[in-house]
Design a protein around this motif. Structure first.
Motif, mmCIF file in Angstrom:
data_model
loop_
_atom_site.group_PDB
_atom_site.id
_atom_site.type_symbol
_atom_site.label_atom_id
_atom_site.label_comp_id
_atom_site.label_asym_id
_atom_site.label_seq_id
_atom_site.Cartn_x
_atom_site.Cartn_y
_atom_site.Cartn_z
ATOM 1 N N THR A 114 0.819 -1.218 0.000
ATOM 2 C CA THR A 114 0.000 0.000 0.000
ATOM 3 C C THR A 114 0.847 1.259 0.000
ATOM 4 O O THR A 114 0.294 2.368 -0.056
ATOM 5 C CB THR A 114 -0.943 0.023 1.216
ATOM 6 N N VAL A 115 2.171 1.125 0.009
ATOM 7 C CA VAL A 115 3.049 2.285 -0.164
ATOM 8 C C VAL A 115 2.737 2.980 -1.493
ATOM 9 O O VAL A 115 2.990 4.187 -1.653
ATOM 10 C CB VAL A 115 4.536 1.860 -0.088
ATOM 11 N N VAL A 116 2.179 2.228 -2.427
ATOM 12 C CA VAL A 116 1.756 2.799 -3.720
ATOM 13 C C VAL A 116 0.809 3.979 -3.502
ATOM 14 O O VAL A 116 0.821 4.959 -4.268
ATOM 15 C CB VAL A 116 1.082 1.716 -4.583
ATOM 16 N N PHE A 117 0.006 3.932 -2.422
ATOM 17 C CA PHE A 117 -1.013 4.960 -2.215
ATOM 18 C C PHE A 117 -0.428 6.296 -1.769
ATOM 19 O O PHE A 117 -1.166 7.286 -1.704
ATOM 20 C CB PHE A 117 -2.068 4.466 -1.222
ATOM 21 N N LEU A 118 0.855 6.340 -1.488
ATOM 22 C CA LEU A 118 1.488 7.638 -1.253
ATOM 23 C C LEU A 118 1.460 8.494 -2.516
ATOM 24 O O LEU A 118 1.641 9.713 -2.452
ATOM 25 C CB LEU A 118 2.930 7.451 -0.777
ATOM 26 N N MET A 119 1.224 7.862 -3.661
ATOM 27 C CA MET A 119 1.054 8.592 -4.918
ATOM 28 C C MET A 119 -0.413 8.923 -5.183
ATOM 29 O O MET A 119 -0.720 9.688 -6.096
ATOM 30 C CB MET A 119 1.609 7.761 -6.087
ATOM 31 N N ILE A 120 -1.323 8.354 -4.386
ATOM 32 C CA ILE A 120 -2.761 8.527 -4.594
ATOM 33 C C ILE A 120 -3.387 9.418 -3.521
ATOM 34 O O ILE A 120 -4.338 10.164 -3.793
ATOM 35 C CB ILE A 120 -3.481 7.160 -4.608
ATOM 36 N N PHE A 121 -2.891 9.351 -2.298
ATOM 37 C CA PHE A 121 -3.470 10.089 -1.181
ATOM 38 C C PHE A 121 -3.670 11.579 -1.460
ATOM 39 O O PHE A 121 -4.671 12.158 -1.002
ATOM 40 C CB PHE A 121 -2.611 9.931 0.074
ATOM 41 N N PRO A 122 -2.755 12.270 -2.165
ATOM 42 C CA PRO A 122 -2.959 13.709 -2.396
ATOM 43 C C PRO A 122 -4.234 14.054 -3.153
ATOM 44 O O PRO A 122 -4.695 15.204 -3.108
ATOM 45 C CB PRO A 122 -1.723 14.121 -3.209
ATOM 46 N N TYR A 123 -4.827 13.075 -3.828
ATOM 47 C CA TYR A 123 -6.035 13.335 -4.607
ATOM 48 C C TYR A 123 -7.303 13.166 -3.790
ATOM 49 O O TYR A 123 -8.407 13.360 -4.312
ATOM 50 C CB TYR A 123 -6.069 12.411 -5.830
ATOM 51 N N LEU A 124 -7.160 12.804 -2.515
ATOM 52 C CA LEU A 124 -8.319 12.685 -1.635
ATOM 53 C C LEU A 124 -8.885 14.072 -1.346
ATOM 54 O O LEU A 124 -8.152 14.990 -0.984
ATOM 55 C CB LEU A 124 -7.909 11.990 -0.333
ATOM 56 N N ASN A 125 -10.191 14.228 -1.490
ATOM 57 C CA ASN A 125 -10.784 15.562 -1.341
ATOM 58 C C ASN A 125 -11.007 15.973 0.105
ATOM 59 O O ASN A 125 -11.365 17.124 0.375
ATOM 60 C CB ASN A 125 -12.098 15.674 -2.135
ATOM 61 N N ALA A 153 -10.171 -7.599 -9.075
ATOM 62 C CA ALA A 153 -9.290 -7.202 -7.972
ATOM 63 C C ALA A 153 -7.860 -6.999 -8.445
ATOM 64 O O ALA A 153 -7.219 -5.988 -8.125
ATOM 65 C CB ALA A 153 -9.336 -8.260 -6.868
ATOM 66 N N ALA A 154 -7.343 -7.957 -9.211
ATOM 67 C CA ALA A 154 -5.968 -7.836 -9.697
ATOM 68 C C ALA A 154 -5.823 -6.646 -10.635
ATOM 69 O O ALA A 154 -4.795 -5.948 -10.615
ATOM 70 C CB ALA A 154 -5.545 -9.127 -10.396
ATOM 71 N N SER A 155 -6.844 -6.397 -11.450
ATOM 72 C CA SER A 155 -6.788 -5.245 -12.359
ATOM 73 C C SER A 155 -6.760 -3.931 -11.590
ATOM 74 O O SER A 155 -6.087 -2.979 -11.995
ATOM 75 C CB SER A 155 -7.985 -5.275 -13.317
ATOM 76 N N MET A 156 -7.503 -3.869 -10.481
ATOM 77 C CA MET A 156 -7.470 -2.678 -9.642
ATOM 78 C C MET A 156 -6.065 -2.444 -9.094
ATOM 79 O O MET A 156 -5.568 -1.313 -9.071
ATOM 80 C CB MET A 156 -8.466 -2.821 -8.495
ATOM 81 N N LYS A 157 -5.430 -3.518 -8.678
ATOM 82 C CA LYS A 157 -4.075 -3.407 -8.141
ATOM 83 C C LYS A 157 -3.080 -2.988 -9.218
ATOM 84 O O LYS A 157 -2.256 -2.091 -9.012
ATOM 85 C CB LYS A 157 -3.652 -4.751 -7.531
ATOM 86 N N ILE A 158 -3.161 -3.615 -10.365
ATOM 87 C CA ILE A 158 -2.257 -3.268 -11.469
ATOM 88 C C ILE A 158 -2.464 -1.817 -11.890
ATOM 89 O O ILE A 158 -1.502 -1.075 -12.119
ATOM 90 C CB ILE A 158 -2.487 -4.204 -12.671
ATOM 91 N N THR A 159 -3.723 -1.404 -11.984
ATOM 92 C CA THR A 159 -4.030 -0.035 -12.408
ATOM 93 C C THR A 159 -3.434 0.990 -11.460
ATOM 94 O O THR A 159 -2.861 1.999 -11.897
ATOM 95 C CB THR A 159 -5.554 0.169 -12.497
ATOM 96 N N MET A 160 -3.541 0.754 -10.152
ATOM 97 C CA MET A 160 -2.982 1.688 -9.178
ATOM 98 C C MET A 160 -1.456 1.738 -9.266
ATOM 99 O O MET A 160 -0.853 2.810 -9.152
ATOM 100 C CB MET A 160 -3.413 1.304 -7.767
ATOM 101 N N CYS A 161 -0.824 0.592 -9.492
ATOM 102 C CA CYS A 161 0.635 0.567 -9.647
ATOM 103 C C CYS A 161 1.061 1.339 -10.894
ATOM 104 O O CYS A 161 2.022 2.125 -10.857
ATOM 105 C CB CYS A 161 1.130 -0.872 -9.725
ATOM 106 N N LEU A 162 0.353 1.118 -11.993
ATOM 107 C CA LEU A 162 0.681 1.813 -13.238
ATOM 108 C C LEU A 162 0.413 3.309 -13.117
ATOM 109 O O LEU A 162 1.197 4.137 -13.595
ATOM 110 C CB LEU A 162 -0.124 1.222 -14.394
ATOM 111 N N TYR A 163 -0.693 3.661 -12.467
ATOM 112 C CA TYR A 163 -1.021 5.075 -12.284
ATOM 113 C C TYR A 163 0.054 5.765 -11.449
ATOM 114 O O TYR A 163 0.486 6.884 -11.771
ATOM 115 C CB TYR A 163 -2.385 5.212 -11.618
ATOM 116 N N ALA A 164 0.494 5.104 -10.382
ATOM 117 C CA ALA A 164 1.539 5.677 -9.531
ATOM 118 C C ALA A 164 2.829 5.882 -10.316
ATOM 119 O O ALA A 164 3.501 6.918 -10.173
ATOM 120 C CB ALA A 164 1.785 4.775 -8.327
#
Length: 360
Positions: free
Chosen positions: A195-206, A272-283
């Motif tokens: 979930t360290v990947v979400f350090l690239m996603i957290f800033p988009y939380l409103n 589920a796996a696609s969600m994980k891959i997508t978040m990794c690629l987005y990051a």
């Protein structure tokens, strides 16, 4: 940040649940603890709360910055950029690993005559399209499909309850507590440390004030679901068979009488796996754009997805090599990315903030 995209706490929660579930339902390192797999999983799960707390705290201290930007602030432009490149590699590598996990599961359990590369490329094309639509669209899709995925998992858990054998949980700690601790560390790094990947996603939380709450609720929900999967597999298959099976959940599901659930499970795992891959690629895409000082990541989508596909084919020689690498090498390979660097960043941020406050 690259774009003015925003996601709600609820959307973030469903994305995190789908991400953690990801390939964890296909492969779990907890099985190496035999009949104590449930205990190893719980210890690793508890450690996951600590790691996700560190990641959330880092983001709260820098609410508008991704981890790549934070690394530049903490270590300086050049050293921070070099560390950022390694993180981009890790995100891409992780995407490739999950691609391969999903592909191997599909050809072993369902599409036995289909080439591995065909399955991976087919999924990759869909994910490339979703990345072009942006994070908000991905989050809305996750908000719809992840709840359905969870309902299906819970339904299967209830349908197989008649096959449970509690005696399969005994003898307790037959292989010693140190064995359990070792396996629990593997559980910590896969899936919770990812979930360290979400350090690239957290800033988009409103709404940043809900970050801790959202993260912990998500971890609790998916943690309980994954624990039920581990317990179900263990009580149905027994410790020896559980440890010998590469995909134990598939064997467990086949015991449900009168219902062909394999297609639904395949869809579930693809989601589920696609969600994980997508978040990794987005990051990784956000990181690449920020390293080059660009305002848009879309020109990199096709090359980055192609690289992840190549990694998925190149990274393992065989299915057995995939299982061995995941259990013996991966937990140590990810220590810098999941533990050392985030912890060091948090300590430096706290020291800087304290020194700044003292100066005032």
């Amino acid at each position: 940040m690259i774009r003015n995209e925003r996601i709600s706490p609820v959307q973030l929660s469903f994305i995190m649940i789908g991400f953690i579930f990801g390939s964890s339902a296909i492969i779990t390192p907890a099985v190496s603890a035999y009949q104590d797999a449930w205990l190893a999983y719980i210890i690793g799960w508890i450690g996951g709360y600590i790691l996700i707390g560190i990641y959330a705290y880092i983001s709260i201290l820098n609410p508008s910055k991704t981890f790549i930007e934070i690394l530049k602030d903490v270590f300086g432009k050049y050293i921070g950029s070099i560390i950022g490149i390694f993180y981009i590699w890790y995100f891409l590598h992780l995407a490739g690993l999950v691609f391969r996990n999903l592909g191997e599961f599909m050809i072993v359990s369902i599409y036995t005559e289909t080439p591995l590369i065909f399955i991976i490329i087919s999924i990759a094309l869909v994910l490339a399209y979703s990345l072009k639509k942006g994070l908000e669209v991905i989050a809305r899709v996750g908000q719809i499909i992840v709840p359905m995925m969870l309902i299906l998992v819970i339904s299967i858990f209830l349908l197989v309850m008649g096959h449970y054998e509690v005696k399969n949980l005994l003898p307790f700690l037959e292989h010693g507590f140190l064995k359990v601790l070792k396996v629990s560390f593997s559980v910590l790094t896969f899936p919770f440390g990812e979930t360290v990947v979400f350090l690239m996603i957290f800033p988009y939380l409103n709404d940043k004030k809900d970050l801790f709450k959202t993260s912990y609720i998500s971890l609790t929900v998916i943690g309980m679901i994954l624990l039920s999967v581990v317990m179900s597999n263990l009580m149905i298959l027994g410790a020896d068979m559980l440890n010998r099976q590469i995909f134990p959940s598939h064997i467990t599901i086949s015991l449900i009488p009168g219902i062909a659930v394999e297609p639904f499970i395949a869809i579930n795992l693809i989601i589920a796996a696609s969600m994980k891959i997508t978040m990794c690629l987005y990051a990784s895409l956000i990181g690449i754009a920020q390293l080059f000082g660009l305002d848009d990541y879309k020109p990199f989508i096709n090359p980055v997805v192609a690289i992840a596909v190549v990694i998925s084919i190149w990274v393992y020689d065989s299915l057995s090599d995939m299982v061995r690498w995941a259990g013996e090498i991966y937990p140590y390979y990810v220590i810098p990315f999941q533990i050392i660097i985030p912890l060091l960043v948090l300590i430096i941020l706290k020291i800087k903030r304290r020194d700044g406050s003292s100066a005032l």
